[in-house]
Design a protein around this motif. Sequence first.
Motif, PDB file in Angstrom:
ATOM      1  N   ILE A 197       0.820  -1.216   0.000  1.00 11.12           N
ATOM      2  CA  ILE A 197       0.000   0.000   0.000  1.00 11.12           C
ATOM      3  C   ILE A 197       0.854   1.265   0.000  1.00 11.12           C
ATOM      4  O   ILE A 197       0.341   2.372   0.118  1.00 11.12           O
ATOM      5  N   THR A 198       2.179   1.113  -0.133  1.00 13.68           N
ATOM      6  CA  THR A 198       3.001   2.326  -0.235  1.00 13.68           C
ATOM      7  C   THR A 198       3.224   2.673  -1.704  1.00 13.68           C
ATOM      8  O   THR A 198       3.046   1.840  -2.592  1.00 13.68           O
ATOM      9  N   ALA A 199       3.605   3.932  -1.957  1.00 13.55           N
ATOM     10  CA  ALA A 199       3.791   4.415  -3.329  1.00 13.55           C
ATOM     11  C   ALA A 199       4.950   3.680  -3.985  1.00 13.55           C
ATOM     12  O   ALA A 199       6.028   3.557  -3.399  1.00 13.55           O
ATOM     13  N   PRO A 200       4.751   3.187  -5.202  1.00 16.41           N
ATOM     14  CA  PRO A 200       5.871   2.608  -5.953  1.00 16.41           C
ATOM     15  C   PRO A 200       6.749   3.734  -6.502  1.00 16.41           C
ATOM     16  O   PRO A 200       6.367   4.900  -6.472  1.00 16.41           O
ATOM     17  N   SER A 201       7.901   3.357  -7.007  1.00 15.20           N
ATOM     18  CA  SER A 201       8.793   4.326  -7.621  1.00 15.20           C
ATOM     19  C   SER A 201       8.315   4.603  -9.048  1.00 15.20           C
ATOM     20  O   SER A 201       7.936   3.681  -9.763  1.00 15.20           O
ATOM     21  N   ALA A 232       8.740   7.303  -2.678  1.00 14.11           N
ATOM     22  CA  ALA A 232       8.374   5.910  -2.928  1.00 14.11           C
ATOM     23  C   ALA A 232       8.733   5.057  -1.714  1.00 14.11           C
ATOM     24  O   ALA A 232       9.761   5.273  -1.076  1.00 14.11           O
ATOM     25  N   ALA A 233       7.854   4.118  -1.382  1.00  9.08           N
ATOM     26  CA  ALA A 233       8.015   3.195  -0.248  1.00  9.08           C
ATOM     27  C   ALA A 233       7.917   3.912   1.098  1.00  9.08           C
ATOM     28  O   ALA A 233       7.881   3.266   2.126  1.00  9.08           O
ATOM     29  N   GLY A 234       7.847   5.257   1.085  1.00 11.65           N
ATOM     30  CA  GLY A 234       7.770   6.023   2.327  1.00 11.65           C
ATOM     31  C   GLY A 234       6.462   6.777   2.434  1.00 11.65           C
ATOM     32  O   GLY A 234       6.345   7.716   3.222  1.00 11.65           O
ATOM     33  N   GLY A 256       6.195   8.833  -7.473  1.00 15.16           N
ATOM     34  CA  GLY A 256       6.934   8.317  -6.329  1.00 15.16           C
ATOM     35  C   GLY A 256       8.420   8.436  -6.628  1.00 15.16           C
ATOM     36  O   GLY A 256       8.895   7.864  -7.608  1.00 15.16           O
ATOM     37  N   ARG A 257       9.128   9.203  -5.814  1.00 15.20           N
ATOM     38  CA  ARG A 257      10.559   9.344  -6.067  1.00 15.20           C
ATOM     39  C   ARG A 257      11.321   8.356  -5.193  1.00 15.20           C
ATOM     40  O   ARG A 257      11.170   8.369  -3.973  1.00 15.20           O
ATOM     41  N   ALA A 258      12.116   7.508  -5.821  1.00 14.12           N
ATOM     42  CA  ALA A 258      12.919   6.547  -5.068  1.00 14.12           C
ATOM     43  C   ALA A 258      13.890   7.313  -4.180  1.00 14.12           C
ATOM     44  O   ALA A 258      14.428   8.348  -4.590  1.00 14.12           O
ATOM     45  N   GLU A 259      14.091   6.839  -2.960  1.00 12.27           N
ATOM     46  CA  GLU A 259      14.929   7.617  -2.042  1.00 12.27           C
ATOM     47  C   GLU A 259      16.364   7.720  -2.510  1.00 12.27           C
ATOM     48  O   GLU A 259      17.053   8.683  -2.192  1.00 12.27           O
ATOM     49  N   CYS A 260      16.808   6.738  -3.306  1.00 14.51           N
ATOM     50  CA  CYS A 260      18.182   6.815  -3.807  1.00 14.51           C
ATOM     51  C   CYS A 260      18.354   7.981  -4.789  1.00 14.51           C
ATOM     52  O   CYS A 260      19.463   8.407  -5.056  1.00 14.51           O
ATOM     53  N   GLU A 261      17.215   8.519  -5.289  1.00 13.99           N
ATOM     54  CA  GLU A 261      17.316   9.682  -6.181  1.00 13.99           C
ATOM     55  C   GLU A 261      17.548  10.979  -5.416  1.00 13.99           C
ATOM     56  O   GLU A 261      17.848  12.018  -6.016  1.00 13.99           O
TER      57      GLU A 261
END
Lengths: 288, 288
Positions: free
Chosen positions: A140-144, A257-259, A281-286
């Motif tokens: 249920i969390t946002a995908p990247s 994303a995921a957060g 959704g922005r991946a945290e590694c970005e």
Amino acid sequence: MTIAAMHEGPLGIICGSGSIPLAVAAAVQRRGRRVMLFALRGFVDARAVAAYPHCWIAIGQFGRFRRLARAEGCRDIVLVGGLVRPAIRQVRLDWATLVEMPRIVRAFRGGDDHLLTGIGRILEGDGFRLLGAHEVAPDITAPSGALGHHQPDAEAAADIARGFEMLAAMSPFDVGQALVIGRGHVLAVEAAEGTDAMLQRVAALREAGRITLPRGVGVLVKAPKQPQDRRFDLPSIGPDTVRHAAQAGLAGIAVVAAGTIVAEPQRLVEAADANGLFVLGRAECEAG
Amino acid sequence: MTIAAMHEGPLGIICGSGSIPLAVAAAVQRRGRRVMLFALRGFVDARAVAAYPHCWIAIGQFGRFRRLARAEGCRDIVLVGGLVRPAIRQVRLDWATLVEMPRIVRAFRGGDDHLLTGIGRILEGDGFRLLGAHEVAPDITAPSGALGHHQPDAEAAADIARGFEMLAAMSPFDVGQALVIGRGHVLAVEAAEGTDAMLQRVAALREAGRITLPRGVGVLVKAPKQPQDRRFDLPSIGPDTVRHAAQAGLAGIAVVAAGTIVAEPQRLVEAADANGLFVLGRAECEAG
């Protein structure tokens, strides 16, 4: 249901307001685990929890919660949903809470982070294991990447980058982590009012000519606080967020994303596509 | 009037909205210098400027301003008062402005800082000398220490320190530099809506039970942006700020001494004393 899932007992979900506790409950059940909802009186709609095993507790009834949770065999607990700091007159204290009072009063000082972290510590001190919604229901969390058909253009991408930077700068101050930015200009910052009220303010300022950026410019940027324990109070978006963002004339929404929890993803994507908004959704590694 | 003052010609005051341009005009006259007000059509009340030598200009009439200012012998210019970014339809362009258009468009991008800095550069490129209101009328800025009878207690002092810290952290993002903080909890952050609207929001959130701090807790903290060219857009407070802060149930107001304009100081102090609010000017050397 697997044997392991049977052994671990139902997941206890302490439910605040909004649709997210129910989305978490549904996602956990889909993964084959039983749930027991502890619905906070005054925060939760009775019809909404009727479909799940549930019981009612009030803020301040820590003893009652502990008794019920143990009776139901719940060791793992998730705290999810809106939990606007209650007025003192809404709080019903029981004996166990009174005993814990010094710790609870300490937890109430400072921002919501401290409040929730304090509650978490009390639960853990009592033998419960506190989990995050993103751990028990990662789907249920946002995908990247983009949800739906629309993508940010270069202008929106620059706003998103700057917005996340500013949220990171504000993060140590334990303040609501969302803002609206358009062409590098910060139009609104969220604190106690919440995301929807902030978006309504942007709509009103636009209406009054106080914001003169054209419609279709501007992004809602939302992020977890950096030092935030994600077991509490992950940011969330849903179809209503998209609707308010559209009324505010924004180009789209950017989250981590995921957060970030996405409530009712199907309806959210439909609303975004229908209104021409992107949801990214922005991946945290970005992150910079 | 001294001979030097006669030689330097009248001070040109480009007036935006609010009472501060008039407070600056009065303070400059008290110091023995003549003034010429350039009242921005749509921003300034005709009755308010009637007491001073003045002429009317519209946003975008750079050529007209230049002609009038030269005819009046104004070399020194101050830009003061509210200047909410105008809607394009309110802008009246003249030839000189059209010639400057590329530079003006560049100035309009980004935040208000860039806009005002851009206008300042254009004026200076044309032989005018741009001064800050605090330079021409230092006696209208907040002094260091408490204005009026009330002083912050230890709790308010801690909120003030944390508030200034957070404003400093947000400062690189060119956003309205004010917030409301109570017991370490940030209740509202100002962006495009302005200080008064932010205070009204705090009053409404308190009314609705969304802010549960007792009345008399919480501080409005206001500061110039750190990299801000203080010749533009110094923050200001007046009797209305005090009235809105009182309605929001705050303990007081903290500003940067010498970096904040105080409009109608007499009425402001009366309002603060009558409502039991402190108004504190913090010397910049006290900043962490």
